[in-house]
Design a protein around this motif. Sequence first.
Motif, short mmCIF file in Angstrom:
data_model
loop_
_atom_site.label_atom_id
_atom_site.label_comp_id
_atom_site.label_asym_id
_atom_site.label_seq_id
_atom_site.Cartn_x
_atom_site.Cartn_y
_atom_site.Cartn_z
N VAL A 80 -15.66 -71.72 -33.42
CA VAL A 80 -15.65 -72.75 -34.46
C VAL A 80 -17.08 -73.18 -34.74
O VAL A 80 -17.81 -73.56 -33.81
N PRO A 81 -17.56 -73.13 -35.99
CA PRO A 81 -16.83 -72.58 -37.14
C PRO A 81 -16.99 -71.06 -37.20
O PRO A 81 -17.81 -70.48 -36.49
N LEU A 82 -16.21 -70.45 -38.07
CA LEU A 82 -16.39 -69.03 -38.36
C LEU A 82 -17.56 -68.88 -39.34
O LEU A 82 -17.89 -69.80 -40.07
N GLU A 83 -18.19 -67.70 -39.32
CA GLU A 83 -19.31 -67.44 -40.22
C GLU A 83 -18.86 -67.52 -41.68
O GLU A 83 -17.98 -66.76 -42.10
N MET A 84 -19.46 -68.40 -42.45
CA MET A 84 -19.04 -68.58 -43.84
C MET A 84 -19.33 -67.34 -44.69
O MET A 84 -18.59 -67.04 -45.63
N ASP A 85 -20.40 -66.62 -44.37
CA ASP A 85 -20.74 -65.42 -45.14
C ASP A 85 -19.82 -64.25 -44.84
O ASP A 85 -19.80 -63.28 -45.59
N GLY A 86 -19.10 -64.32 -43.74
CA GLY A 86 -18.14 -63.28 -43.42
C GLY A 86 -18.59 -62.35 -42.32
O GLY A 86 -19.70 -62.43 -41.80
N TYR A 87 -17.69 -61.44 -41.98
CA TYR A 87 -17.92 -60.44 -40.94
C TYR A 87 -17.71 -59.07 -41.57
O TYR A 87 -16.61 -58.75 -42.05
N TYR A 88 -18.78 -58.28 -41.60
CA TYR A 88 -18.73 -57.00 -42.31
C TYR A 88 -18.29 -55.87 -41.39
O TYR A 88 -18.78 -55.74 -40.26
N THR A 89 -17.39 -55.05 -41.90
CA THR A 89 -16.94 -53.86 -41.18
C THR A 89 -17.72 -52.65 -41.70
O THR A 89 -18.36 -52.69 -42.74
N ASP A 90 -17.62 -51.55 -40.97
CA ASP A 90 -18.46 -50.37 -41.26
C ASP A 90 -18.10 -49.70 -42.59
O ASP A 90 -16.92 -49.65 -42.98
N ILE A 91 -19.12 -49.18 -43.25
CA ILE A 91 -18.95 -48.34 -44.44
C ILE A 91 -19.83 -47.11 -44.27
O ILE A 91 -20.83 -47.14 -43.55
N ARG A 92 -19.46 -46.04 -44.96
CA ARG A 92 -20.31 -44.84 -44.96
C ARG A 92 -20.03 -44.03 -46.21
O ARG A 92 -18.96 -44.14 -46.82
N MET A 93 -21.00 -43.23 -46.60
CA MET A 93 -20.84 -42.36 -47.77
C MET A 93 -20.14 -41.07 -47.32
O MET A 93 -20.62 -40.39 -46.42
N LEU A 94 -19.03 -40.78 -47.95
CA LEU A 94 -18.29 -39.54 -47.67
C LEU A 94 -18.46 -38.64 -48.88
O LEU A 94 -18.02 -38.95 -49.98
N LYS A 95 -19.13 -37.49 -48.68
CA LYS A 95 -19.40 -36.57 -49.77
C LYS A 95 -18.32 -35.49 -49.85
O LYS A 95 -17.63 -35.21 -48.87
N ALA A 96 -18.21 -34.89 -51.03
CA ALA A 96 -17.17 -33.89 -51.26
C ALA A 96 -17.25 -32.74 -50.27
O ALA A 96 -16.22 -32.25 -49.79
N GLU A 97 -18.45 -32.32 -49.95
CA GLU A 97 -18.58 -31.15 -49.05
C GLU A 97 -18.15 -31.44 -47.63
O GLU A 97 -17.87 -30.54 -46.86
N SER A 98 -18.07 -32.74 -47.28
CA SER A 98 -17.65 -33.09 -45.92
C SER A 98 -16.26 -33.70 -45.88
O SER A 98 -15.82 -34.21 -44.85
N ALA A 99 -15.53 -33.67 -47.03
CA ALA A 99 -14.20 -34.27 -47.10
C ALA A 99 -13.23 -33.49 -46.21
O ALA A 99 -13.33 -32.27 -46.09
#
Length: 325
Positions: free
Chosen positions: A305-324
């Motif tokens: 308490v309190p929780l972060e007002m800006d939020g908690y970010y989860t992972d992202i990544r670029m997935l390209k067609a050749e690696s799909a």
Amino acid sequence: MRKTAIVAVGLIAAVLSYFTFVSAGEAFRAGWPLPLALDEQQARYRLVLITQELDTPFWNKVGAGALEQAAKVDAGLQVWGSYGDNEDDFLKKIEIAIASKVDGIIVQGLDTPEFKELTKIQAGLYGIPVVTVANDVPMRDSLRRTYVGSDHDAAGRMIGEALVSDMGSAGTVVLIGGSRQQYYQKQRVEGIRSVLAAYPEIETVYAETPEAREQVIAAARDVMNRYPGADAFVAVNADIAEAMIQEIEQRSRVEPYHIYSFDDSPESLSLLADGKLDGIVEQSPDAMGRLSVALLVEWLNGERVPLEMDGYYTDIRMLKAESAP
């Protein structure tokens, strides 16, 4: 008299059985695990996850992650949603959750006055904490406790960098988004533009369209008529990617173009695997579900308490067609 009472009790039982059957049938058709028969006194908290896009690969993973975490912390969790982007039904479910005085609400953010009224005024009146998941709304407008999901500005920057790498430092990039631009879409556009702005010879064009398939096709046709030399397209709202690509294919092959989007549409991965998308930003929906439940329970326990007002970010990544996959 006694006979009448027995008949009345029988009718009530039949009605209750019917509604139980209907509810169970809806949950089964939605593809969600039926909630465990958990005594209200056994569950420390009653939580609900509400989504506007029920039974899609992305939101199925959010729900599965949330249910998994709820089981670990002995919280009762219901997963509710609506089909076909039914906004009225979505808002009604939030109203029902508030009226039921649940202990916490995890909800897909919707950047509309009606949503903000529910989360800021009605949920606040009952002291019910709200956590937005996957799609955020500005904290000042909604009074949500926190946000759990992707950093959409960073996701936009990721696409901007991929476009420069693929296309070079000159060309025309067309961004197509929904006409009711949600907060997360604005963040994605800002992220893309922040990267491309560093290259004076890259022209960025924004076009918006309602999400109906025919209207997406018409918008794509119009922008291609106005910018016949366009080099790249980005479906800022992933749900419009398939219709956008269909119109591009009416003109020519998709290979000369650099086409990008995001993974929160049921068609995203298949379009990528077919080579119709050059890349998508892959998010972490299962982690969003798990983390949103964990944080909400920690807040209810007074552990965070309190929780972060800006939020908690989860992972992202670029997935390209050749690696799909």
